[in-house]
Design a protein around this motif. Structure first.
Motif, PDB file in Angstrom:
ATOM      1  N   UNK A  68       9.999 -17.884   3.509  1.00  0.00           N
ATOM      2  CA  UNK A  68      11.406 -17.665   3.193  1.00  0.00           C
ATOM      3  C   UNK A  68      11.646 -17.114   1.810  1.00  0.00           C
ATOM      4  N   UNK A  69      10.628 -16.457   1.240  1.00  0.00           N
ATOM      5  CA  UNK A  69      10.733 -15.927  -0.114  1.00  0.00           C
ATOM      6  C   UNK A  69      10.576 -14.404  -0.104  1.00  0.00           C
ATOM      7  N   UNK A  70      10.941 -13.779  -1.203  1.00  0.00           N
ATOM      8  CA  UNK A  70      10.878 -12.323  -1.323  1.00  0.00           C
ATOM      9  C   UNK A  70       9.608 -11.930  -2.071  1.00  0.00           C
ATOM     10  N   UNK A  71       8.725 -11.125  -1.474  1.00  0.00           N
ATOM     11  CA  UNK A  71       7.537 -10.658  -2.183  1.00  0.00           C
ATOM     12  C   UNK A  71       7.846  -9.452  -3.059  1.00  0.00           C
ATOM     13  N   UNK A  72       7.391  -9.514  -4.306  1.00  0.00           N
ATOM     14  CA  UNK A  72       7.509  -8.387  -5.221  1.00  0.00           C
ATOM     15  C   UNK A  72       6.100  -8.076  -5.728  1.00  0.00           C
ATOM     16  N   UNK A  73       5.556  -6.968  -5.271  1.00  0.00           N
ATOM     17  CA  UNK A  73       4.170  -6.612  -5.556  1.00  0.00           C
ATOM     18  C   UNK A  73       4.082  -5.618  -6.704  1.00  0.00           C
ATOM     19  N   UNK A  74       3.104  -5.848  -7.590  1.00  0.00           N
ATOM     20  CA  UNK A  74       2.823  -4.926  -8.681  1.00  0.00           C
ATOM     21  C   UNK A  74       1.516  -4.210  -8.373  1.00  0.00           C
ATOM     22  N   UNK A  75       1.591  -2.862  -8.157  1.00  0.00           N
ATOM     23  CA  UNK A  75       0.365  -2.093  -7.956  1.00  0.00           C
ATOM     24  C   UNK A  75      -0.249  -1.776  -9.299  1.00  0.00           C
ATOM     25  N   UNK A  76      -1.447  -1.197  -9.279  1.00  0.00           N
ATOM     26  CA  UNK A  76      -2.061  -0.548  -8.169  1.00  0.00           C
ATOM     27  C   UNK A  76      -1.451   0.816  -7.859  1.00  0.00           C
ATOM     28  N   UNK A  77      -2.266   1.562  -7.117  1.00  0.00           N
ATOM     29  CA  UNK A  77      -1.830   2.860  -6.604  1.00  0.00           C
ATOM     30  C   UNK A  77      -0.826   2.651  -5.479  1.00  0.00           C
ATOM     31  N   UNK A  78      -0.166   3.728  -5.078  1.00  0.00           N
ATOM     32  CA  UNK A  78       0.936   3.598  -4.138  1.00  0.00           C
ATOM     33  C   UNK A  78       0.504   3.200  -2.739  1.00  0.00           C
ATOM     34  N   UNK A  79      -0.750   3.391  -2.373  1.00  0.00           N
ATOM     35  CA  UNK A  79      -1.181   3.005  -1.035  1.00  0.00           C
ATOM     36  C   UNK A  79      -0.969   1.520  -0.765  1.00  0.00           C
ATOM     37  N   UNK A  80      -0.967   0.680  -1.803  1.00  0.00           N
ATOM     38  CA  UNK A  80      -0.803  -0.755  -1.586  1.00  0.00           C
ATOM     39  C   UNK A  80       0.522  -1.074  -0.898  1.00  0.00           C
ATOM     40  N   UNK A  81       1.495  -0.182  -1.037  1.00  0.00           N
ATOM     41  CA  UNK A  81       2.791  -0.380  -0.390  1.00  0.00           C
ATOM     42  C   UNK A  81       2.642  -0.546   1.118  1.00  0.00           C
ATOM     43  N   UNK A  82       1.703   0.176   1.713  1.00  0.00           N
ATOM     44  CA  UNK A  82       1.527   0.116   3.158  1.00  0.00           C
ATOM     45  C   UNK A  82       1.249  -1.307   3.628  1.00  0.00           C
ATOM     46  N   UNK A  83       0.419  -2.030   2.894  1.00  0.00           N
ATOM     47  CA  UNK A  83       0.116  -3.402   3.291  1.00  0.00           C
ATOM     48  C   UNK A  83       1.339  -4.292   3.295  1.00  0.00           C
ATOM     49  N   UNK A  84       2.169  -4.184   2.271  1.00  0.00           N
ATOM     50  CA  UNK A  84       3.362  -5.023   2.181  1.00  0.00           C
ATOM     51  C   UNK A  84       4.413  -4.615   3.210  1.00  0.00           C
ATOM     52  N   UNK A  85       4.560  -3.313   3.444  1.00  0.00           N
ATOM     53  CA  UNK A  85       5.540  -2.855   4.438  1.00  0.00           C
ATOM     54  C   UNK A  85       5.141  -3.329   5.837  1.00  0.00           C
ATOM     55  N   UNK A  86       3.853  -3.365   6.137  1.00  0.00           N
ATOM     56  CA  UNK A  86       3.417  -3.872   7.445  1.00  0.00           C
ATOM     57  C   UNK A  86       3.921  -5.293   7.674  1.00  0.00           C
ATOM     58  N   UNK A  87       3.820  -6.114   6.646  1.00  0.00           N
ATOM     59  CA  UNK A  87       4.297  -7.487   6.765  1.00  0.00           C
ATOM     60  C   UNK A  87       5.811  -7.527   6.947  1.00  0.00           C
ATOM     61  N   UNK A  88       6.535  -6.736   6.167  1.00  0.00           N
ATOM     62  CA  UNK A  88       7.998  -6.726   6.260  1.00  0.00           C
ATOM     63  C   UNK A  88       8.476  -6.177   7.596  1.00  0.00           C
ATOM     64  N   UNK A  89       7.816  -5.137   8.108  1.00  0.00           N
ATOM     65  CA  UNK A  89       8.213  -4.534   9.383  1.00  0.00           C
ATOM     66  C   UNK A  89       7.963  -5.486  10.549  1.00  0.00           C
ATOM     67  N   UNK A  90       6.936  -6.321  10.422  1.00  0.00           N
ATOM     68  CA  UNK A  90       6.670  -7.309  11.469  1.00  0.00           C
ATOM     69  C   UNK A  90       7.787  -8.344  11.532  1.00  0.00           C
ATOM     70  N   UNK A  91       8.270  -8.751  10.386  1.00  0.00           N
ATOM     71  CA  UNK A  91       9.331  -9.765  10.339  1.00  0.00           C
ATOM     72  C   UNK A  91      10.704  -9.155  10.618  1.00  0.00           C
ATOM     73  N   UNK A  92      10.880  -7.890  10.186  1.00  0.00           N
ATOM     74  CA  UNK A  92      12.175  -7.218  10.344  1.00  0.00           C
ATOM     75  C   UNK A  92      11.966  -5.903  11.092  1.00  0.00           C
ATOM     76  N   UNK A  93      12.045  -5.903  12.420  1.00  0.00           N
ATOM     77  CA  UNK A  93      11.772  -4.690  13.201  1.00  0.00           C
ATOM     78  C   UNK A  93      12.718  -3.527  12.893  1.00  0.00           C
ATOM     79  N   UNK A  94      13.896  -3.823  12.358  1.00  0.00           N
ATOM     80  CA  UNK A  94      14.853  -2.770  12.015  1.00  0.00           C
ATOM     81  C   UNK A  94      14.784  -2.415  10.535  1.00  0.00           C
TER      82      UNK A  94
END
Length: 294
Positions: free
Chosen positions: A106-132
């Protein structure tokens, strides 16, 4: 040193300035993703989170821009993930798993990269929880290549891979001023790209009101005259104050996850780029916490 004195000294655990709440009481969880194995030009972003954390103590917790203070915010610093530099898939899976755990708590993840590819990992998690899920992307580069030198997973392809998760009409790009012709041609039919600056941002934000949004901020959206410490600098970017204004506007949305990436501290020995990144981070955190601390 006497025995009693030594027993009273606890472990020194370095956190971002003002981000020392416990995981249980926190509403935002910061974590580092020190990965730059697909960087195509100048590496060094793996050192960003570690450097930012140490340098944050040169910053004030109070923001005169928002009249808010990090001392009133509920932010937990989880430290840096231990990512495998020799296996990009595994690194992304580890990022996804951690972001998913934060979201499931129930918390908000705020990730500090790293190169921009790391975004893909976090978006996968968010898209699973929020299909829209919708994605707002600030960057100098389109990052829409289908592959880079034959490789599908690269910081140059990250938004193309994100598109594969969320689909057409869900990605909104701003500040874009670099990419090959095929990227821009492909993007016209699949994403909304605003070149050079933040023109059109308010209209986009109005249409996203109430919807779950992931916000990814590549700091090279800034002009290298104020942010030289990045792997692929592009002249013609926005100023710090333009970026700050845009970030605060995006923060009004239903942000369910976000990241800040592409600072490379070794490329700016003055430390100015790290200072800029830290101030952006502070303002992001305070905006996301605003409704709880006003």
């Amino acid at each position: 040193m006497g025995e009693n004195t030594s027993k009273s000294i606890g472990r020194n655990i370095e956190t971002f300035l003002g981000c020392d709440r416990s995981f249980e009481e926190a509403r935002i969880v910061i974590f580092g993703a020190p990965f730059d194995s697909t960087t195509s030009y100048r590496p060094g972003t793996r050192f960003a989170c570690r450097t930012m954390r140490a340098e944050s103590y040169g910053l004030e917790t109070y923001s005169p821009y928002q009249d808010l203070d990090l001392e009133d915010a509920a932010v937990f610093d989880a430290g840096d993930l231990e990512l495998c530099f020799g296996d990009t898939d595994r690194a992304l899976r580890d990022i996804t798993a951690f972001a998913q755990m934060v979201l499931d708590s129930g918390k908000l993840p705020l990730m500090i990269g790293g190169e921009h590819l790391v975004t893909l990992g976090a978006v996968k998690a968010a898209a699973k929880k929020y299909p829209d899920l919708h994605v707002i992307h600030f960057d100098a580069h389109a990052d829409l290549r289908d592959d880079y030198l034959g490789v599908k997973l690269s910081h140059a392809t990250v938004l193309r891979r994100v598109w594969e998760l969320v689909g057409d009409g869900r990605i909104y790009q701003f500040g874009i001023r670099s990419g090959d012709r095929s990227e821009f041609a492909w993007g016209k039919g699949h994403v909304t790209t605003h070149r050079f600056d933040f023109d059109g941002l308010e209209e986009v934000l109005s249409g996203l009101s109430g919807k779950p949004v992931y916000f990814t901020l590549d700091l090279d959206v800034l002009d290298p005259s104020c942010f030289p410490g990045t792997g692929t600098p592009e002249a013609g970017g926005v100023t710090f104050l333009q970026l700050l204004d845009a970030v605060l506007k995006v923060g009004e949305l239903n942000i369910v996850g976000c990241d800040l990436n592409e600072l490379s501290p070794p490329l700016d020995a003055s430390g100015a780029s790290t200072a800029v990144a830290l101030k952006v981070l502070r303002e992001m955190l305070l905006k996301l916490e605003e409704r709880h601390i006003r």
